[in-house]
Design a protein around this motif. Structure first.
Motif, short mmCIF file in Angstrom:
data_model
loop_
_atom_site.label_atom_id
_atom_site.label_comp_id
_atom_site.label_asym_id
_atom_site.label_seq_id
_atom_site.Cartn_x
_atom_site.Cartn_y
_atom_site.Cartn_z
N VAL A 24 0.86 -1.18 0.00
CA VAL A 24 0.00 0.00 0.00
C VAL A 24 0.90 1.23 0.00
CG1 VAL A 24 -1.79 1.30 1.22
CG2 VAL A 24 -1.81 -1.21 1.27
N TYR A 25 0.75 2.08 -1.01
CA TYR A 25 1.56 3.28 -1.15
C TYR A 25 0.68 4.52 -1.19
CZ TYR A 25 5.41 0.22 -2.70
OH TYR A 25 6.38 -0.74 -2.78
N ASN A 26 1.33 5.66 -1.00
CA ASN A 26 0.73 6.92 -1.41
C ASN A 26 1.15 7.07 -2.88
OD1 ASN A 26 -0.66 7.78 0.98
ND2 ASN A 26 1.34 7.97 1.90
N ALA A 239 -16.94 -2.59 4.17
CA ALA A 239 -17.73 -1.41 4.50
C ALA A 239 -17.13 -0.66 5.68
CB ALA A 239 -19.18 -1.83 4.81
N SER A 240 -16.66 -1.39 6.68
CA SER A 240 -16.08 -0.72 7.85
C SER A 240 -14.85 0.09 7.50
CB SER A 240 -15.75 -1.75 8.94
OG SER A 240 -14.79 -2.68 8.46
N HIS A 241 -14.04 -0.43 6.57
CA HIS A 241 -12.84 0.31 6.15
C HIS A 241 -13.22 1.55 5.36
CE1 HIS A 241 -8.41 -0.09 4.63
NE2 HIS A 241 -8.58 0.90 5.49
N LEU A 242 -14.24 1.46 4.52
CA LEU A 242 -14.70 2.62 3.77
C LEU A 242 -15.25 3.69 4.71
CD1 LEU A 242 -16.47 0.94 0.71
CD2 LEU A 242 -14.19 1.96 0.80
N LEU A 247 -14.07 9.03 7.33
CA LEU A 247 -13.84 9.83 8.53
C LEU A 247 -12.43 10.41 8.54
CD1 LEU A 247 -15.73 10.45 10.93
CD2 LEU A 247 -14.48 8.72 12.23
N ILE A 248 -11.46 9.61 8.13
CA ILE A 248 -10.07 10.08 8.08
C ILE A 248 -9.93 11.20 7.05
CG2 ILE A 248 -7.72 9.44 7.47
CD1 ILE A 248 -8.61 8.43 10.20
N ARG A 249 -10.62 11.08 5.92
CA ARG A 249 -10.55 12.13 4.91
C ARG A 249 -11.14 13.43 5.44
NH1 ARG A 249 -12.42 8.07 1.28
NH2 ARG A 249 -14.30 9.24 0.73
N GLU A 250 -12.21 13.32 6.22
CA GLU A 250 -12.81 14.52 6.81
C GLU A 250 -11.83 15.15 7.80
OE1 GLU A 250 -15.74 17.32 6.84
OE2 GLU A 250 -15.75 15.48 5.66
N ALA A 251 -11.15 14.31 8.57
CA ALA A 251 -10.16 14.83 9.52
C ALA A 251 -9.02 15.53 8.77
CB ALA A 251 -9.61 13.68 10.36
N ARG A 252 -8.54 14.92 7.71
CA ARG A 252 -7.45 15.51 6.93
C ARG A 252 -7.86 16.87 6.36
NH1 ARG A 252 -3.64 12.02 4.09
NH2 ARG A 252 -4.37 12.92 2.14
N ARG A 253 -9.10 16.94 5.87
CA ARG A 253 -9.57 18.21 5.32
C ARG A 253 -9.54 19.30 6.38
NH1 ARG A 253 -14.39 16.79 3.61
NH2 ARG A 253 -13.72 16.29 1.52
N TYR A 281 -6.14 7.96 13.86
CA TYR A 281 -5.62 8.68 12.70
C TYR A 281 -4.22 8.20 12.35
CZ TYR A 281 -4.58 12.56 9.57
OH TYR A 281 -4.25 13.30 8.46
N ALA A 282 -3.37 8.04 13.36
CA ALA A 282 -1.99 7.60 13.12
C ALA A 282 -1.95 6.19 12.55
CB ALA A 282 -1.19 7.68 14.42
N ALA A 283 -2.83 5.31 13.05
CA ALA A 283 -2.87 3.94 12.55
C ALA A 283 -3.28 3.90 11.09
CB ALA A 283 -3.82 3.10 13.39
N ALA A 284 -4.18 4.81 10.69
CA ALA A 284 -4.69 4.82 9.31
C ALA A 284 -3.74 5.50 8.33
CB ALA A 284 -6.05 5.52 9.27
N THR A 285 -2.96 6.49 8.80
CA THR A 285 -2.16 7.30 7.87
C THR A 285 -0.66 7.19 8.09
OG1 THR A 285 -2.13 9.28 9.26
CG2 THR A 285 -4.05 8.97 7.82
#
Length: 301
Positions: A24-26, A239-242, A247-253, A281-285
């Protein structure tokens, strides 16, 4: 300009030998977060470093589209191997496993768009998100090519209003790509696709309310197991990951576009404990919210 490819969220692959795990990459081969509104590069600039082969991988928060200008090769999309020819678009949704083997000397441009920008551009009622959630190779258009040139030119410059213009041009690009995808598929849909689009619409409406998979399944009148089958078929993800990614995208914004304290952002997202939010957040990003914000400020300096 010689090469041309669009990538809305991009990475690296290899089709000959199976890897022990899907990486998994950016950006392909990189661990850092996307530091700009979009990322622009030629196909050659990254591919030549890897003998023109980008091994199968996925992007957790990046959507990709490539448009081949000259040359070609093959793409691996969710296990399918598809030949690539000039003036073809490759659409790679967030989370889909993909890789590329290019003919040496292939020319093309790669555009990478962050999921947050996609969220801003795609309205649930318009149905584009469902179309763009399908990995596919389709024929490009002169209008797509012209828009891509505009994006690359704007990205290379540092003119006033650059971020705003890049967001607007990127929104136009994903609309044109969705149109091309819908045109080749006949714009058709089925019950599973409709279910996924309804789930996406509900996710946009209720992600701040911290709905669970069971909540979404109940609203759709299906079981949580069925909902997971639908999301896996559409995106390769649960579904849980989506739900978490939204939520993480909202936090990043909020971290990027506001000066709100991390604790305030956590409460606004429905977390009772800011420290727990920071761990999630740290675990996801790979970065804490404060570290992510500090990195952004460092890039601006």
């Amino acid at each position: 300009m010689e090469g041309f490819a669009i990538v809305l969220y991009y990475s690296n692959m290899k089709t000959t030998a199976p890897a022990p795990a899907i990486r998994v990459y950016n950006l392909f081969g990189e661990a850092g977060d996307l530091p700009d509104v979009v990322h622009c590069e030629t196909i050659a600039s990254r591919s030549v470093l890897h003998d023109w082969t980008l091994a199968v991988h996925r992007h957790a928060r990046l959507h990709q589209v490539l448009l081949i200008e000259r040359g070609g090769g093959e793409a691996t999309l969710e296990g399918r191997v598809v030949p690539l020819k000039p003036m073809q678009i490759v659409n790679v949704p967030v989370g889909h496993v993909h890789g590329f083997r290019f003919i040496p000397g292939t020319q093309g441009w790669v555009l990478t768009i962050a999921a947050e920008i996609m969220d801003e551009a795609l309205l649930a009622a318009e149905g584009l998100r469902g179309v763009l959630s399908r990995s596919a190779v389709v024929r490009g258009t002169p209008q797509i090519r012209a828009t891509m040139k505009q994006i690359f030119a704007e990205h290379a410059a540092r003119d006033f209003g650059r971020a705003h213009v890049l967001r607007a041009l990127s929104a136009a690009m994903v609309g044109l790509v969705a149109r091309a995808l819908a045109g080749e598929s006949g714009g058709g849909s089925n019950a599973e696709t409709d279910l996924f689009r309804r789930f996406e619409a509900l996710l946009e409406q209720h992600h701040l309310e911290r709905w669970t998979v069971a909540d979404y399944a109940k609203s759709l009148a299906i079981t949580p197991t069925h909902l997971n089958r639908v999301t896996r078929a559409a995106t390769g993800d649960t579904a849980s990951h989506l739900i978490l990614n939204r939520l993480i995208r909202e936090a990043r914004r909020n971290l990027v576009y506001t000066n709100l304290p991390v604790s305030t952002i956590a409460y606004a997202l429905g977390f009772e404990d800011p420290a727990y939010f920071s761990r999630i957040y740290a675990a996801a990003t790979g970065l804490s919210p404060r570290a992510f914000r500090a990195q952004l400020h460092g890039d601006e300096g």
